[in-house]
Design an enzyme around this catalytic site. Structure first.
Site: not given
Ligand code: UT7
Length: 319
Positions: A111, A276, A246
């Protein structure tokens, strides 16, 4: 000499998948994706390829510039998802635009790729080596992701953006770039050209990401590198007209703006529409704000990219 942007262009696939379409594939919802990322839709390839989109974006940038393609000295394509390893996507772009005298190569820094390619082009121009350089960011992320992993598949889209730089007298461009290979495991994509990959389940070859680790890295390192560049340039945050970051997650951009105590209005965003697109986010956004008429000569822009590697880079230049 500095590289002035004479033209911008972009190309995204016509097929759109909104969050409700994603909810038919994995257990997710429009509400979750919007709240956690700001993404509403993404454009996904059907017959298009990375180098096709790169070529179309480049053609639009060249057309807008009014520069004869035979005058282009170099083509750099930032990509980690070209449909061919060789010839490189940059050679395909060279062919498409008719840049018959250009040297061409691809650059892979995930990225961060476009900002690093832009910095490289500026360095060639400032050293007096080349005068006219086409810089492209192009990706087909949909070919890399595991479509059963809701933690990643909802985040990405496909597309390409391009800028055409031409040497001119002007305020020096200021840049910085860093990498941290020790933390590389936070975001990985294995090559399908490894020995034995055919025996693996398809999932093994797909992208793996520790979302929270990447999130924390981005909100810490992006403000740091912006401040580093400002210090090098002896400039202030208030001098910057737009921060073109980005487009990974709206919450990352909001957190960066907050840490820098800068109005969010100076951070244009389009991730709701394209998600993204990795190396393509920054040039697609540049093209969008340029074509909307938001940019005037003399305005100061700060580009910043971050991603796998881990890598991060920034560039301050005058439009
Ligand atoms: O170019 C660089 C590439 N990457 C990035 O920039 C990614 C940077 N990170 C992020 O943008 C965020 O960490 C994410 C959007 C990927 C995830 O958001 P988060 O607020 O960090 O969520 P999390 O991973 O802590 O997950 C929270 C909950 C989990 O459930 P429990 O354990 O609380 O029951 C996940 O299983 O949300 C769940 N979850 C979802 N639920 C519905 C994870 N993905 C999804 C989904 N839909 N797509």
């Amino acid at each position: 000499m500095v590289g002035k942007i004479y033209g911008t262009g972009s190309c995204v696939p016509s097929r759109v998948m909104d969050n409700n379409d994603m909810a038919k594939i994995v257990e997710t919802s429009d509400e979750w994706i919007r709240e956690r990322t700001g993404i509403e839709r993404r454009h996904i390839i059907e017959d298009e390829t990375t180098s096709y989109m790169a070529g179309q974006a480049a053609l639009r940038a060249v057309e807008q510039s009014g520069i004869d393609p035979a005058e282009i000295d170099m083509v750099i394509v930032a990509t980690s998802s070209s449909e061919t390893i060789f010839p490189c996507a940059a050679c395909e772009v060279q062919k498409t635009v008719g840049a018959v005298h250009a040297a061409a190569y691809d650059l892979n820094a995930a990225c961060t790729g476009f900002v690093l390619a832009f910095n490289s082009a500026q360095a060639y121009i400032s050293a007096g080596i080349y005068r006219t350089i086409l810089v492209v960011g192009a990706e087909s992320m949909s070919n890399m992701i595991d479509w059963t992993d809701r933690g990643t598949c909802i985040l990405f889209g496909d597309g390409a953006g391009a800028v055409l730089l031409r040497a001119e007298e002007g305020t020096p461009v200021c840049m910085a770039a860093h990498s941290d290979g020790i933390k590389g495991e936070a975001l990985t994509q294995l090559s399908r050209h490894r020995k034995g990959w055919e025996q693996e389940e398809n999932k093994e070859s797909c992208m793996h990401m520790d979302g929270q680790a990447v999130f924390k890295f981005a909100v810490r390192k992006v403000p740091e590198i912006i401040e580093e560049v400002l210090e090098k340039a002896d400039a202030k945050l208030e001098d910057i007209d737009y921060f073109v970051l980005h487009q990974a997650n709206r919450r990352i951009i909001e957190a960066v703006a907050k840490r820098l105590k800068t109005d969010l209005a100076k951070f244009p965003m389009n991730l709701e529409e394209y998600a993204n697109t990795s190396a393509a986010t920054v040039p697609i956004l540049l093209d969008e704000i340029n074509r909307k008429g938001m940019l005037q000569r003399g305005q100061k822009l700060m580009l910043a990219g971050f991603g796998a590697g881990l890598t991060w880079a920034a560039c301050l230049f005058e439009w």
